[in-house]
Write a protein that holds these residues in place. Structure first.
Motif, short mmCIF file in Angstrom:
data_model
loop_
_atom_site.label_atom_id
_atom_site.label_comp_id
_atom_site.label_asym_id
_atom_site.label_seq_id
_atom_site.Cartn_x
_atom_site.Cartn_y
_atom_site.Cartn_z
N LYS A 109 23.42 19.16 72.89
CA LYS A 109 24.77 19.49 73.33
C LYS A 109 25.75 19.44 72.16
O LYS A 109 25.73 18.49 71.38
N PRO A 110 26.62 20.45 72.05
CA PRO A 110 27.67 20.36 71.04
C PRO A 110 28.67 19.28 71.43
O PRO A 110 28.82 18.96 72.61
N VAL A 111 29.34 18.72 70.44
CA VAL A 111 30.34 17.70 70.70
C VAL A 111 31.54 18.34 71.38
O VAL A 111 32.03 19.39 70.95
N ALA A 112 31.98 17.75 72.46
CA ALA A 112 33.11 18.30 73.22
C ALA A 112 34.42 18.09 72.47
O ALA A 112 34.58 17.12 71.74
N PRO A 113 35.36 19.03 72.63
CA PRO A 113 36.69 18.81 72.03
C PRO A 113 37.28 17.50 72.53
O PRO A 113 37.02 17.07 73.65
N GLN A 114 38.11 16.89 71.71
CA GLN A 114 38.67 15.58 72.03
C GLN A 114 40.05 15.66 72.69
O GLN A 114 40.81 14.73 72.63
N GLY A 115 40.39 16.80 73.27
CA GLY A 115 41.64 16.91 74.01
C GLY A 115 42.68 17.78 73.36
O GLY A 115 43.52 18.34 74.03
N ASP A 116 42.67 17.91 72.02
CA ASP A 116 43.64 18.78 71.37
C ASP A 116 43.24 20.23 71.57
O ASP A 116 42.06 20.58 71.50
N MET A 117 44.23 21.08 71.84
CA MET A 117 43.98 22.50 72.07
C MET A 117 45.04 23.32 71.36
O MET A 117 46.21 22.94 71.33
N LEU A 118 44.63 24.45 70.86
CA LEU A 118 45.54 25.45 70.31
C LEU A 118 45.49 26.67 71.22
O LEU A 118 44.46 26.98 71.80
N GLY A 119 46.59 27.39 71.32
CA GLY A 119 46.62 28.62 72.11
C GLY A 119 47.34 28.44 73.43
O GLY A 119 47.82 27.36 73.77
N THR A 120 47.41 29.54 74.17
CA THR A 120 48.14 29.52 75.43
C THR A 120 47.39 28.76 76.51
O THR A 120 46.16 28.76 76.55
N ILE A 133 42.10 41.54 62.29
CA ILE A 133 42.14 40.12 62.64
C ILE A 133 43.40 39.86 63.46
O ILE A 133 44.48 40.30 63.10
N ASP A 134 43.25 39.13 64.55
CA ASP A 134 44.37 38.83 65.44
C ASP A 134 45.05 37.50 65.15
O ASP A 134 46.24 37.34 65.42
N ALA A 135 44.29 36.54 64.64
CA ALA A 135 44.83 35.21 64.38
C ALA A 135 43.90 34.46 63.44
O ALA A 135 42.76 34.88 63.23
N VAL A 136 44.41 33.36 62.89
CA VAL A 136 43.59 32.50 62.04
C VAL A 136 43.91 31.05 62.35
O VAL A 136 45.00 30.73 62.81
N VAL A 137 42.93 30.19 62.12
CA VAL A 137 43.15 28.75 62.18
C VAL A 137 43.17 28.27 60.74
O VAL A 137 42.25 28.56 59.96
N ALA A 175 40.80 16.65 64.09
CA ALA A 175 39.67 16.86 63.18
C ALA A 175 39.02 18.21 63.46
O ALA A 175 38.88 18.62 64.61
N TRP A 176 38.60 18.87 62.39
CA TRP A 176 37.94 20.18 62.52
C TRP A 176 36.69 20.03 63.39
O TRP A 176 35.92 19.10 63.25
N GLY A 177 36.53 20.94 64.34
CA GLY A 177 35.40 20.91 65.25
C GLY A 177 35.62 20.04 66.47
O GLY A 177 34.78 19.98 67.35
N ARG A 178 36.76 19.36 66.54
CA ARG A 178 37.04 18.45 67.65
C ARG A 178 38.22 18.91 68.49
O ARG A 178 38.74 18.15 69.29
N PHE A 179 38.66 20.16 68.30
CA PHE A 179 39.73 20.70 69.12
C PHE A 179 39.34 22.10 69.58
O PHE A 179 38.50 22.75 68.97
N GLY A 180 39.93 22.51 70.69
CA GLY A 180 39.63 23.82 71.23
C GLY A 180 40.68 24.84 70.81
O GLY A 180 41.79 24.48 70.42
N VAL A 181 40.29 26.10 70.91
CA VAL A 181 41.21 27.20 70.61
C VAL A 181 41.13 28.20 71.75
O VAL A 181 40.06 28.76 72.03
N ARG A 182 42.25 28.40 72.43
CA ARG A 182 42.34 29.39 73.51
C ARG A 182 42.92 30.66 72.94
O ARG A 182 43.76 30.63 72.03
N PRO A 183 42.53 31.80 73.49
CA PRO A 183 43.07 33.07 73.00
C PRO A 183 44.57 33.21 73.31
O PRO A 183 45.06 32.67 74.30
N VAL A 184 45.27 33.92 72.43
CA VAL A 184 46.69 34.18 72.62
C VAL A 184 46.87 35.70 72.73
O VAL A 184 46.48 36.44 71.84
#
Length: 184
Positions: free
Chosen positions: A29-40, A138-142, A170-179
């Protein structure tokens, strides 16, 4: 006779260890995001997202990860030009897909080369799939940089929004939602 028994016990122990390793969740299993999220957020209009992103950018005073969403999709050369001064581009987002992780450019290479290589890799993976459109922009970058640098980049007309995470993300510990910049 004793050698056979010892050999059989060794084989059984090895097989048991392999079964336990195969069933270990940490290897599957991949490590789940720790609650931080980027995006809408779900159902959030773009105008509301921009306000929330602007507040996060205004509060940014340390080096942190940020989602930079372009007002319209950019070519690799255009994206490189807009991102001049950014210390680290970690990933790019094409359409509404998940982010594609990016390395730093190597000697003799530009950030546009890195963007183009990833777009080419995506195109190669879509070859022969059917009528799937091949991304060319490209639509966006992190990225990761200081609040001052992010605010300077945010002033460019090509930028629709810059949302900044807390500095301890931390990198790999947050999610990114599409905008979707056309939404609301």
């Amino acid at each position: 006779m004793i050698r056979r028994i010892v050999a059989i016990l060794a084989i059984v122990a090895l097989a048991g260890a392999l079964v336990l390793a195969f069933l270990d969740d940490a290897t599957h299993k991949p490590v789940a995001p720790q609650g931080d999220m980027l995006g809408t957020e779900s159902g959030e209009p773009f105008s509301s997202y921009v306000g929330r992103a602007d507040r996060s950018l205004a509060d940014a005073d340390q080096s942190a990860y940020a989602l930079i969403t372009f007002a319209q999709p950019l070519t690799p050369a255009e994206a490189e030009s807009v991102l001049t001064g950014i210390g680290r581009v970690n990933a790019m987002i094409v359409a509404l897909a998940s982010p594609f992780a990016l390395p730093e450019p190597i000697a003799g290479e530009t950030r546009a080369d890195v963007f183009q290589r990833e777009l080419d890799r995506i195109a190669d993976s879509l070859a022969g799939v059917g009528d799937v459109p091949v991304p060319e922009r490209i639509d966006a970058v992190v990225v990761r940089d200081t609040g001052d640098v992010l605010r300077a980049v945010a002033g460019a007309p090509e930028i629709a929004a810059v949302e900044v995470l807390p500095p301890d993300a931390a990198w790999g510990r947050f999610g990114v939602r599409p905008v979707d910049v056309t939404g609301g």
